[in-house]
Design a protein around this motif. Structure first.
Motif, short mmCIF file in Angstrom:
data_model
loop_
_atom_site.label_atom_id
_atom_site.label_comp_id
_atom_site.label_asym_id
_atom_site.label_seq_id
_atom_site.Cartn_x
_atom_site.Cartn_y
_atom_site.Cartn_z
N VAL A 87 0.88 -1.11 -0.39
CA VAL A 87 -0.20 0.30 -0.14
C VAL A 87 1.37 1.26 -0.24
CG1 VAL A 87 -1.67 1.26 1.20
CG2 VAL A 87 -2.05 -1.29 0.96
N PHE A 88 1.77 1.09 0.33
CA PHE A 88 3.10 2.61 0.63
C PHE A 88 3.36 2.65 -0.38
CE2 PHE A 88 7.01 4.11 1.57
CZ PHE A 88 6.59 5.54 2.53
N ASN A 89 3.62 1.60 -1.25
CA ASN A 89 4.45 2.07 -2.31
C ASN A 89 3.82 1.79 -3.21
OD1 ASN A 89 7.77 1.70 -2.61
ND2 ASN A 89 6.72 -0.11 -0.80
N LEU A 90 2.07 2.04 -3.54
CA LEU A 90 1.11 2.69 -4.09
C LEU A 90 1.10 3.70 -3.86
CD1 LEU A 90 -1.07 -0.81 -5.08
CD2 LEU A 90 0.49 0.46 -6.73
N PHE A 91 1.07 4.73 -2.90
CA PHE A 91 0.86 5.84 -2.94
C PHE A 91 1.19 7.20 -4.12
CE2 PHE A 91 1.53 10.61 -1.30
CZ PHE A 91 0.16 10.78 -0.80
N PRO A 92 0.76 7.49 -4.84
CA PRO A 92 0.57 8.00 -5.85
C PRO A 92 1.24 9.43 -6.55
CG PRO A 92 -1.10 8.69 -5.56
CD PRO A 92 -0.36 7.83 -4.35
N LEU A 93 3.29 9.50 -5.88
CA LEU A 93 4.16 10.35 -5.46
C LEU A 93 5.28 9.70 -6.08
CD1 LEU A 93 4.20 13.31 -5.18
CD2 LEU A 93 4.22 12.51 -2.46
N PRO A 94 5.83 10.20 -6.39
CA PRO A 94 7.94 9.99 -7.05
C PRO A 94 8.50 10.02 -5.93
CG PRO A 94 7.49 12.24 -8.51
CD PRO A 94 5.40 11.51 -7.68
N PRO A 95 9.41 9.79 -5.23
CA PRO A 95 10.04 8.54 -6.39
C PRO A 95 8.49 6.46 -6.35
CG PRO A 95 11.15 8.55 -4.73
CD PRO A 95 10.25 9.55 -4.47
N LEU A 96 7.99 7.12 -5.70
CA LEU A 96 7.05 5.83 -5.22
C LEU A 96 6.52 5.14 -6.46
CD1 LEU A 96 5.32 6.58 -1.95
CD2 LEU A 96 7.77 5.10 -1.76
N ASP A 97 6.23 3.67 -5.91
CA ASP A 97 6.18 2.90 -7.30
C ASP A 97 4.78 3.40 -7.78
OD1 ASP A 97 8.00 1.34 -7.26
OD2 ASP A 97 6.84 0.41 -5.73
N GLY A 98 3.75 3.80 -7.57
CA GLY A 98 2.40 4.84 -7.27
C GLY A 98 2.96 5.49 -8.36
N GLY A 99 3.63 6.38 -8.02
CA GLY A 99 4.25 7.97 -8.27
C GLY A 99 4.51 8.19 -10.75
N GLU A 151 9.83 14.22 -7.72
CA GLU A 151 10.84 13.03 -7.49
C GLU A 151 12.11 13.78 -6.20
OE1 GLU A 151 13.19 9.21 -9.15
OE2 GLU A 151 11.26 10.59 -9.57
N PRO A 152 12.31 14.37 -6.55
CA PRO A 152 13.58 15.23 -5.60
C PRO A 152 12.80 15.15 -4.38
CG PRO A 152 13.89 16.00 -7.99
CD PRO A 152 12.56 15.43 -8.00
N TYR A 153 12.02 15.83 -3.44
CA TYR A 153 10.93 16.21 -2.84
C TYR A 153 10.11 15.10 -2.64
CZ TYR A 153 12.57 20.10 -5.31
OH TYR A 153 13.73 20.84 -5.75
N GLY A 154 9.94 13.96 -3.27
CA GLY A 154 8.68 13.28 -2.71
C GLY A 154 8.50 11.92 -1.89
N PHE A 155 10.16 11.65 -0.98
CA PHE A 155 10.23 11.17 0.22
C PHE A 155 9.80 12.14 1.56
CE2 PHE A 155 12.84 9.37 3.05
CZ PHE A 155 11.95 8.22 4.15
N PHE A 156 10.66 13.27 0.86
CA PHE A 156 10.42 14.66 2.58
C PHE A 156 8.56 14.55 2.48
CE2 PHE A 156 14.61 14.30 0.72
CZ PHE A 156 15.48 14.87 2.03
N ILE A 157 8.37 14.46 1.29
CA ILE A 157 6.13 15.18 1.54
C ILE A 157 5.75 13.86 1.92
CG2 ILE A 157 4.54 15.33 -0.03
CD1 ILE A 157 6.25 17.04 -1.83
N VAL A 158 6.27 12.93 1.36
CA VAL A 158 6.02 11.29 2.58
C VAL A 158 5.82 11.64 3.39
CG1 VAL A 158 5.72 9.23 1.77
CG2 VAL A 158 5.66 10.12 0.05
N LEU A 159 7.70 11.39 4.07
CA LEU A 159 7.74 11.46 5.13
C LEU A 159 6.57 12.43 6.48
CD1 LEU A 159 9.90 10.07 7.57
CD2 LEU A 159 11.54 12.17 6.80
N ALA A 160 6.61 14.17 5.37
CA ALA A 160 5.65 15.17 6.19
C ALA A 160 4.57 14.05 6.50
CB ALA A 160 5.84 15.91 5.45
N LEU A 161 3.79 13.76 5.40
CA LEU A 161 3.09 13.09 5.02
C LEU A 161 2.50 12.29 6.18
CD1 LEU A 161 0.95 13.39 1.76
CD2 LEU A 161 0.33 14.98 3.30
N VAL A 162 3.33 10.84 6.93
CA VAL A 162 2.96 9.97 7.52
C VAL A 162 3.70 10.68 9.42
CG1 VAL A 162 4.72 8.49 9.21
CG2 VAL A 162 4.48 8.83 6.43
#
Length: 220
Positions: free
Chosen positions: A146-158, A177-188
């Motif tokens: 489920v986490f990797n299907l989140f629609p934001l790069p660099p995740l698979d869903g993105g 993509e360069p900011y995707g992980f940090f955005i996801v981290l904030a959402l977590v």
């Protein structure tokens, strides 16, 4: 997610988590090779050797910092499998399959752990370690799916969403993509991704696993 960081809890979670991450990444490389790109294969990344997929920051440092901070969340990432999408026979369509290969492998593993768990219970095996490890295998693989299907790069869903968008929008979306992980981290940490994405979709896929394994459950 792990909330108990005792040696026993780590031992129970370690094996299914290592398998979940390793097979996930290897599946991306295998799919890329199948659709025409040998980049990951030539670099030795189509491998079930966990060391090949460890990222010093994402796999070790970030989870360790979260553990030391007694965080209720434990997230991280493996070393991304290199894929040259331009080498795929049909880049726009094949890239979707390459991206889906990782989450797909996690769903398959969740099914395997569920079958293992049902079989143990069906034969009356009362080994708490194996039962707990099987449950952890189901949980971790569904969480990674489920986490990797989140629609934001660099995740698979993105990457899947980028392939579905028109070319201009896809290029603009890819710049995240360069900011995707940090955005996801904030959402977590704000709980948004948990409440609106992780929890409902994990429950959905858990229901799918239950439905698929229902004949085996009825057999026992």
């Amino acid at each position: 997610m792990i909330t108990d960081y005792s040696i026993q809890a780590i031992a129970i979670n370690a094996i299914p988590l290592i398998f979940a991450i390793t097979i996930h990444e290897a599946a991306h490389g295998y799919a890329a090779r199948y659709f025409g790109d040998n980049t990951a294969y030539m670099l030795g990344r189509v491998s079930l050797n966990p060391i090949k997929h460890i990222d010093p920051v994402g796999t070790i440092l970030i989870p360790l910092m979260l553990i030391l901070a007694s965080s209720p969340f434990l997230i991280g990432y493996a070393k991304p499998v290199p894929v040259n999408f331009g080498r795929l026979r049909n880049p726009r369509i094949d890239s979707i399959w390459v991206a889906l290969a990782g989450p797909g492998s996690n769903f398959a593993q969740a099914l395997i752990w569920a079958i293992f768990l049902i079989t143990l219970i069906g034969f009356g095996v009362d080994e708490r370690f194996l039962l707990a490890m099987s449950q952890a295998g189901i949980t971790w693989n569904l969480v990674l799916l489920v986490f990797n299907l989140f629609p934001l790069p660099p995740l698979d869903g993105g990457r899947i969403l980028a392939s579905l968008l028109p070319a201009r929008q896809s290029i603009a979306f890819g710049k995240l993509e360069p900011y995707g992980f940090f955005i996801v981290l904030a959402l977590v940490f704000t709980g948004l991704i948990g409440s609106f994405w992780m929890e409902p979709l994990t429950a959905f896929f858990k229901g799918v696993v239950y439905f698929v394994t229902l004949p085996l459950q009825m057999l026992f």
